[in-house]
Scaffold this motif. Structure first.
Motif, PDB file in Angstrom:
ATOM      1  N   LEU A  33      21.463  -3.946   4.653  1.00  0.00           N
ATOM      2  CA  LEU A  33      20.988  -3.243   3.465  1.00  0.00           C
ATOM      3  C   LEU A  33      19.683  -2.505   3.753  1.00  0.00           C
ATOM      4  N   ARG A  34      18.789  -3.124   4.479  1.00  0.00           N
ATOM      5  CA  ARG A  34      17.542  -2.444   4.851  1.00  0.00           C
ATOM      6  C   ARG A  34      17.835  -1.170   5.641  1.00  0.00           C
ATOM      7  N   THR A  35      18.728  -1.289   6.601  1.00  0.00           N
ATOM      8  CA  THR A  35      19.078  -0.124   7.416  1.00  0.00           C
ATOM      9  C   THR A  35      19.697   0.973   6.563  1.00  0.00           C
ATOM     10  N   LYS A  36      20.590   0.594   5.663  1.00  0.00           N
ATOM     11  CA  LYS A  36      21.238   1.579   4.796  1.00  0.00           C
ATOM     12  C   LYS A  36      20.213   2.304   3.925  1.00  0.00           C
ATOM     13  N   ILE A  37      19.291   1.545   3.331  1.00  0.00           N
ATOM     14  CA  ILE A  37      18.279   2.144   2.470  1.00  0.00           C
ATOM     15  C   ILE A  37      17.436   3.153   3.240  1.00  0.00           C
ATOM     16  N   GLU A  38      16.995   2.768   4.423  1.00  0.00           N
ATOM     17  CA  GLU A  38      16.118   3.644   5.193  1.00  0.00           C
ATOM     18  C   GLU A  38      16.843   4.875   5.716  1.00  0.00           C
ATOM     19  N   GLU A  39      18.083   4.704   6.152  1.00  0.00           N
ATOM     20  CA  GLU A  39      18.834   5.843   6.689  1.00  0.00           C
ATOM     21  C   GLU A  39      19.224   6.825   5.590  1.00  0.00           C
ATOM     22  N   GLU A  40      19.552   6.328   4.389  1.00  0.00           N
ATOM     23  CA  GLU A  40      20.055   7.210   3.339  1.00  0.00           C
ATOM     24  C   GLU A  40      18.958   7.789   2.447  1.00  0.00           C
ATOM     25  N   LEU A  96       0.823  -1.201   0.000  1.00  0.00           N
ATOM     26  CA  LEU A  96       0.000   0.000   0.000  1.00  0.00           C
ATOM     27  C   LEU A  96       0.859   1.254   0.000  1.00  0.00           C
ATOM     28  N   ILE A  97       1.917   1.254   0.787  1.00  0.00           N
ATOM     29  CA  ILE A  97       2.806   2.417   0.816  1.00  0.00           C
ATOM     30  C   ILE A  97       3.303   2.763  -0.582  1.00  0.00           C
ATOM     31  N   HIS A  98       3.653   1.723  -1.326  1.00  0.00           N
ATOM     32  CA  HIS A  98       4.217   1.970  -2.653  1.00  0.00           C
ATOM     33  C   HIS A  98       3.157   2.220  -3.726  1.00  0.00           C
ATOM     34  N   ARG A  99       1.863   2.082  -3.363  1.00  0.00           N
ATOM     35  CA  ARG A  99       0.786   2.439  -4.282  1.00  0.00           C
ATOM     36  C   ARG A  99       0.259   3.847  -4.034  1.00  0.00           C
ATOM     37  N   LEU A 100       0.636   4.445  -2.937  1.00  0.00           N
ATOM     38  CA  LEU A 100       0.095   5.746  -2.574  1.00  0.00           C
ATOM     39  C   LEU A 100       0.554   6.827  -3.540  1.00  0.00           C
ATOM     40  N   PRO A 101      -0.241   7.913  -3.656  1.00  0.00           N
ATOM     41  CA  PRO A 101       0.167   9.024  -4.513  1.00  0.00           C
ATOM     42  C   PRO A 101       1.554   9.524  -4.150  1.00  0.00           C
ATOM     43  N   GLY A 102       2.343   9.760  -5.146  1.00  0.00           N
ATOM     44  CA  GLY A 102       3.709  10.218  -4.931  1.00  0.00           C
ATOM     45  C   GLY A 102       4.722   9.104  -4.927  1.00  0.00           C
ATOM     46  N   ALA A 103       4.218   7.873  -4.752  1.00  0.00           N
ATOM     47  CA  ALA A 103       5.138   6.734  -4.782  1.00  0.00           C
ATOM     48  C   ALA A 103       5.416   6.359  -6.232  1.00  0.00           C
ATOM     49  N   PRO A 126      11.947  -1.577   0.731  1.00  0.00           N
ATOM     50  CA  PRO A 126      11.001  -2.430   0.006  1.00  0.00           C
ATOM     51  C   PRO A 126      11.433  -3.889  -0.058  1.00  0.00           C
ATOM     52  N   ILE A 127      12.416  -4.278   0.748  1.00  0.00           N
ATOM     53  CA  ILE A 127      12.869  -5.670   0.772  1.00  0.00           C
ATOM     54  C   ILE A 127      12.019  -6.436   1.780  1.00  0.00           C
ATOM     55  N   GLN A 128      11.291  -7.437   1.288  1.00  0.00           N
ATOM     56  CA  GLN A 128      10.372  -8.206   2.122  1.00  0.00           C
ATOM     57  C   GLN A 128      10.862  -9.646   2.245  1.00  0.00           C
ATOM     58  N   THR A 129      10.820 -10.170   3.466  1.00  0.00           N
ATOM     59  CA  THR A 129      11.138 -11.585   3.686  1.00  0.00           C
ATOM     60  C   THR A 129       9.962 -12.447   3.263  1.00  0.00           C
ATOM     61  N   ALA A 130      10.216 -13.448   2.425  1.00  0.00           N
ATOM     62  CA  ALA A 130       9.208 -14.446   2.058  1.00  0.00           C
ATOM     63  C   ALA A 130       9.583 -15.718   2.800  1.00  0.00           C
ATOM     64  N   ARG A 131       8.980 -15.931   3.944  1.00  0.00           N
ATOM     65  CA  ARG A 131       9.410 -16.999   4.840  1.00  0.00           C
ATOM     66  C   ARG A 131       9.311 -18.360   4.161  1.00  0.00           C
ATOM     67  N   GLY A 132      10.387 -19.127   4.332  1.00  0.00           N
ATOM     68  CA  GLY A 132      10.449 -20.444   3.729  1.00  0.00           C
ATOM     69  C   GLY A 132      10.869 -20.438   2.278  1.00  0.00           C
ATOM     70  N   VAL A 133      11.010 -19.238   1.685  1.00  0.00           N
ATOM     71  CA  VAL A 133      11.389 -19.137   0.265  1.00  0.00           C
ATOM     72  C   VAL A 133      12.646 -18.300   0.106  1.00  0.00           C
ATOM     73  N   GLY A 134      12.522 -17.003   0.373  1.00  0.00           N
ATOM     74  CA  GLY A 134      13.654 -16.105   0.174  1.00  0.00           C
ATOM     75  C   GLY A 134      13.251 -14.673   0.453  1.00  0.00           C
ATOM     76  N   TYR A 135      13.381 -13.804  -0.566  1.00  0.00           N
ATOM     77  CA  TYR A 135      13.082 -12.383  -0.391  1.00  0.00           C
ATOM     78  C   TYR A 135      12.417 -11.847  -1.651  1.00  0.00           C
ATOM     79  N   SER A 136      11.733 -10.710  -1.499  1.00  0.00           N
ATOM     80  CA  SER A 136      11.144 -10.045  -2.656  1.00  0.00           C
ATOM     81  C   SER A 136      11.337  -8.539  -2.528  1.00  0.00           C
TER      82      SER A 136
END
Length: 227
Positions: A191-198, A115-122, A204-214
């Motif tokens: 990497l998540r911390t770096k992205i958010e701080e900078e 939803l965050i990435h669908r919002l206006p301005g995203a 936007p990195i999401q854990t897909a439990r039992g699989v990997g990441y998206s």
């Protein structure tokens, strides 16, 4: 500005949602009533509101009837109410999504991120393979290490899709049989911390439990020029 305001009067569920969102790199707080939410929103901003329909005092639907969500704020209904009419009315009043209790906390996190990435301005991110840079929708650049670049390249090829850890290992140039998965966990956390701080943006990195990441946002890849 935070990423999620959780308005839920069940204290254990509120704590579980807020803790899960924070562990996934999102800025979240919890409140127990819409009256408390109104006071908080008078001086603060949030990208999304997770709103229970059955609250003490003013209910979630009543609050939506009298408060049009701001254009930049998304609303996710969380409730145990099975009524289709309630879902339809909530969407008519401006809710963007609807999650039924009992909640799957991984689904909650993914719903908030999407939803965050669908919002206006995203808009979309850019992965620059030539210069080893990830560029946020705001234009803020994040310089990457070789491992970070390989990791993001694996995810950016299929945004929104869970990428298997074995596929990511190949993009890291490592041997699957000897690779220690704890290295990937550390890589993702940093990497998540770096992205958010900078960038000031939620990762936007999401854990897909039992699989990997998206990579849960729109992203384009700037390819290395042919030689």
């Amino acid at each position: 500005m935070i990423d999620a305001l959780v308005v839920e009067d069940e204290s254990e569920l509120q704590d579980a949602i807020v803790t899960t969102l924070q562990m996934e790199g999102l800025r979240a707080i919890g409140l127990s009533s819409v009256e408390a939410a109104e006071r908080w929103l008078a001086a603060n901003q949030t990208r999304t509101i997770l709103l229970d329909l059955t609250l003490p005092g003013v209910g979630g639907l009543d609050w939506l009837r009298s408060h049009q969500p701001a254009e930049h704020t998304g609303v996710i209904i969380i409730t145990g109410h099975p009524s289709a009419r309630a879902r339809i009315e909530a969407r008519t009043l401006g809710a963007d999504d609807y999650l039924q209790k009992p909640l799957n906390l991984e689904e909650v996190t993914l719903t908030v991120r999407n939803l965050i990435h669908r919002l206006p301005g995203a808009s979309q991110w850019t992965l620059d393979l030539l210069n080893w840079i990830l560029v946020a929708p705001t234009g803020q650049p994040v310089r990457l290490t070789a491992s970070e670049l390989g990791f993001l390249h694996a995810l950016a090829r299929e945004p929104g899709t869970a990428v298997d850890r074995r596929e990511i290992i190949r993009y890291l140039g490592a041997n699957e049989s000897s690779y220690d998965m704890r290295r990937m966990e550390v890589l993702v956390r940093r990497l998540r911390t770096k992205i958010e701080e900078e960038t000031g943006e939620p990762s936007p990195i999401q854990t897909a439990r039992g699989v990997g990441y998206s990579f849960t946002a729109a992203i384009r890849i700037t390819e290395r020029p042919a030689t």
